[in-house]
Scaffold this motif. Structure first.
Motif, PDB file in Angstrom:
ATOM      1  N   ASP A 292     -30.789 -18.051 -25.527  1.00 23.91           N
ATOM      2  CA  ASP A 292     -30.965 -18.036 -24.076  1.00 23.91           C
ATOM      3  C   ASP A 292     -29.704 -17.475 -23.427  1.00 23.91           C
ATOM      4  O   ASP A 292     -28.582 -17.777 -23.852  1.00 23.91           O
ATOM      5  N   LEU A 293     -29.882 -16.693 -22.351  1.00 23.98           N
ATOM      6  CA  LEU A 293     -28.759 -15.969 -21.773  1.00 23.98           C
ATOM      7  C   LEU A 293     -28.748 -16.126 -20.258  1.00 23.98           C
ATOM      8  O   LEU A 293     -29.774 -15.993 -19.594  1.00 23.98           O
ATOM      9  N   LEU A 294     -27.570 -16.425 -19.721  1.00 20.93           N
ATOM     10  CA  LEU A 294     -27.327 -16.485 -18.278  1.00 20.93           C
ATOM     11  C   LEU A 294     -26.221 -15.486 -17.970  1.00 20.93           C
ATOM     12  O   LEU A 294     -25.114 -15.591 -18.521  1.00 20.93           O
ATOM     13  N   VAL A 295     -26.503 -14.488 -17.106  1.00 25.99           N
ATOM     14  CA  VAL A 295     -25.539 -13.427 -16.840  1.00 25.99           C
ATOM     15  C   VAL A 295     -25.445 -13.184 -15.332  1.00 25.99           C
ATOM     16  O   VAL A 295     -26.390 -13.446 -14.585  1.00 25.99           O
ATOM     17  N   GLY A 296     -24.316 -12.678 -14.902  1.00 28.72           N
ATOM     18  CA  GLY A 296     -24.183 -12.319 -13.499  1.00 28.72           C
ATOM     19  C   GLY A 296     -22.775 -11.888 -13.153  1.00 28.72           C
ATOM     20  O   GLY A 296     -21.893 -11.787 -14.013  1.00 28.72           O
ATOM     21  N   ALA A 297     -22.572 -11.613 -11.870  1.00 29.61           N
ATOM     22  CA  ALA A 297     -21.295 -11.118 -11.384  1.00 29.61           C
ATOM     23  C   ALA A 297     -21.151 -11.523  -9.922  1.00 29.61           C
ATOM     24  O   ALA A 297     -22.078 -12.077  -9.321  1.00 29.61           O
ATOM     25  N   THR A 298     -19.992 -11.259  -9.363  1.00 24.73           N
ATOM     26  CA  THR A 298     -19.796 -11.477  -7.933  1.00 24.73           C
ATOM     27  C   THR A 298     -20.182 -10.207  -7.184  1.00 24.73           C
ATOM     28  O   THR A 298     -20.194  -9.107  -7.746  1.00 24.73           O
ATOM     29  N   THR A 299     -20.502 -10.346  -5.908  1.00 25.11           N
ATOM     30  CA  THR A 299     -20.979  -9.205  -5.129  1.00 25.11           C
ATOM     31  C   THR A 299     -19.897  -8.150  -4.938  1.00 25.11           C
ATOM     32  O   THR A 299     -20.177  -6.947  -4.919  1.00 25.11           O
ATOM     33  N   GLU A 300     -18.658  -8.586  -4.796  1.00 29.25           N
ATOM     34  CA  GLU A 300     -17.557  -7.655  -4.508  1.00 29.25           C
ATOM     35  C   GLU A 300     -16.443  -7.817  -5.540  1.00 29.25           C
ATOM     36  O   GLU A 300     -15.285  -8.019  -5.200  1.00 29.25           O
ATOM     37  N   GLU A 301     -16.798  -7.699  -6.797  1.00 30.09           N
ATOM     38  CA  GLU A 301     -15.828  -7.849  -7.882  1.00 30.09           C
ATOM     39  C   GLU A 301     -14.544  -7.071  -7.605  1.00 30.09           C
ATOM     40  O   GLU A 301     -13.434  -7.548  -7.815  1.00 30.09           O
TER      41      GLU A 301
END
Length: 498
Positions: A309-318
């Motif tokens: 199982d995988l949870l991925v993401g980033a911030t809007t203004e890296e």
């Protein structure tokens, strides 16, 4: 928050047996904490550039009351040093880990376990960073383990006479320690989630692709990092430049004879220049044919770790963490933007879409938005796309709450205090300011807890509708295919690059 040190006068001590000896921790704020437990032998002397070996067993009871030594490193350069505090703990045994647990007793059921791998460009960071305090996870029923690993040239330099990816081998050894010992701390070795941010997420992606890591974890979290590795010949340049500065051959044997402080000085001089536009000399994971037999991005797109199982993401203004404090945003005008588009071969139509969606943005902000998506959001979306229909579910998030500090906005690393529920710590406040919304931290932390416990963070898994959980200024919300017009603009880029 504590500083990682406790005194017998005001705490209750608890003991847990490990495969190498008994450790003594302390009960703090209702959870048991064990700091500085060695999971491998100190990487010094003849072991300095070798794969990690097991720690020496001990007799009696070993105190695990203070953070163990951190890997050799230097602080972040100004102005980032004020935003990303990076404590250093002296000593040689940097291959150590910490455990926070609500129940330091074996339990047939066992609690879910989350193993945290810190970020820091493979040059900075440690498990002693206060933002990573695991109390809130243990409070909510998850055993939290945070890990140190070798950094810089000692962990990731490429030599003809030493194994590559030594820092990644360290992480693998820590996961093996968790498998063999975590039940004694109340954790379930069959319910392990490995998580990391930035370079830590790149490491997690590599572990997903590494055949030797199979079976060591069931779930994984990639925060602001993507699968990435290069060929050894492409990574040797950094090691060669350090060797040239030191006046020694680019071999592990020669580097092992160099004083650690002199090595750090040369490493800092080589890796300290450049900026996000001109590029900088750095360390990277390598496709070594052994631990990483193929490029992690290619391996994961082809079905490696499909059951995880995988949870991925980033911030809007890296980009704002790297562009704003040093004034790069203001220094980018229309000409520099145009040159950057040519350098990175970004389609003109794609750039026009970003401009149209941000009519008030400066050229530097347009470039930052493009860089954020090129380096993080697009590859993470494509990873989720490639796993559609896999046995393991994929979930995507975006963190969009803007920090008021120095106009940082929703920048790189900002989500960490929310995930760990450590908004009150001064080191977190340096990045978030004093008024970060606790309700958002409650929601984000709860999602990570639920993912570690059940594999479901609380929103639909990725499918053709492209659901994304946005943790933004208005609170958590489910958004379908956010900014899809911008993502579609990268399709010609992918075609041109493949």
């Amino acid at each position: 928050m504590t500083d990682g040190r406790v005194t017998a006068a005001r705490v209750k001590h608890v003991r847990v047996p490990t495969a190498y000896g008994v450790v003594r921790g302390a009960v703090e704020r209702g959870v048991a904490v064990f700091r500085g437990i060695p999971y491998a032998a100190p990487p010094v002397g003849a072991r300095r550039f070798r794969a990690p070996g097991p720690p020496e067993p001990w007799t009696g009871v070993r105190d695990a009351l203070a953070y163990g030594p951190t890997a050799p490193k230097r602080p972040y350069a100004p102005p980032l040093d004020r935003l990303l505090p990076d404590p250093a703990v002296p000593g040689e045994g940097c291959l150590n880990l910490n455990v926070w647990t609500p129940s330091p007793k074996p339990d047939p059921a066992g609690l879910p376990v989350l193993v945290w791998i810190h970020g820091g460009s493979l040059l900075h960071g440690s498990s002693a960073v206060p933002v990573y305090d695991g109390t809130a996870f243990a409070r909510d029923g998850v055993v939290l383990v945070s890990v140190n690993y070798r950094l810089g040239v000692e962990g990731f330099g490429v030599f003809p006479d030493a194994p590559a990816n030594r820092g990644l081998l360290d992480q693998l050894a820590a996961l093996a320690w968790v498998r063999d010992n975590i039940a004694a701390f109340g954790g379930d070795p069959d319910r392990v989630t490995v998580a990391g941010e930035s370079a830590g997420a790149v490491s997690v992606a590599a572990l997903l692709a590494a055949p030797r890591a199979a079976g060591l974890f069931r779930r994984a979290v990639l925060q602001s990092g993507v699968p990435a590795a290069v060929a050894p010949e492409a990574a040797r340049g950094t090691t060669g430049l350090i060797a040239k500065r030191l006046g020694v051959p680019a071999t592990a044997a020669a580097f092992a004879a160099v004083d650690p402080e002199a090595l750090l000085t040369a490493q800092t001089e080589v890796t300290g220049g450049g900026d996000p536009l001109t590029g900088r000399t750095s360390f990277q994971l390598v496709v070594d044919g052994e631990l990483l037999p193929r490029d992690p991005a290619e391996a994961l797109r082809s079905g490696a770790a499909a059951e995880v199982d995988l949870l991925v993401g980033a911030t809007t203004e890296e980009y704002r963490l790297w562009f704003v404090p040093g004034g790069l945003t203001e220094r980018v005008g229309r000409l520099k933007l145009r040159l950057a588009l040519l350098k990175f071969r970004i389609p003109n139509a794609t750039a026009r879409t970003y401009r149209a969606n941000r009519p008030d943005a400066t050229p530097g902000e347009i470039l930052g938005a493009l860089a954020t998506d090129l380096l993080l959001r697009v590859p993470l979306n494509r990873l989720a796309d490639a796993r559609a229909g896999a046995p393991g579910a994929s979930y995507v998030y975006e963190f969009g709450w803007p920090s008021p500090v120095q106009r940082l906005g929703a920048c790189h690393a900002l989500e960490l205090g929310f995930v760990f529920d450590t908004l009150a710590h001064p080191d977190t406040v340096a990045l978030t300011g004093p008024d970060a919304p606790q309700e958002l931290a409650d929601a984000m932390h709860r999602a990570w807890v639920e993912f570690a416990a059940t594999g479901d963070p609380g929103w639909p898994s990725w499918d053709t509708s492209r659901p994304v959980r946005l943790f933004g200024p208005a609170g958590p919300a489910l958004v379908l295919a956010p900014r899809d017009d911008e993502l579609r603009g990268w399709e010609p880029y992918r075609s041109a690059r493949t």
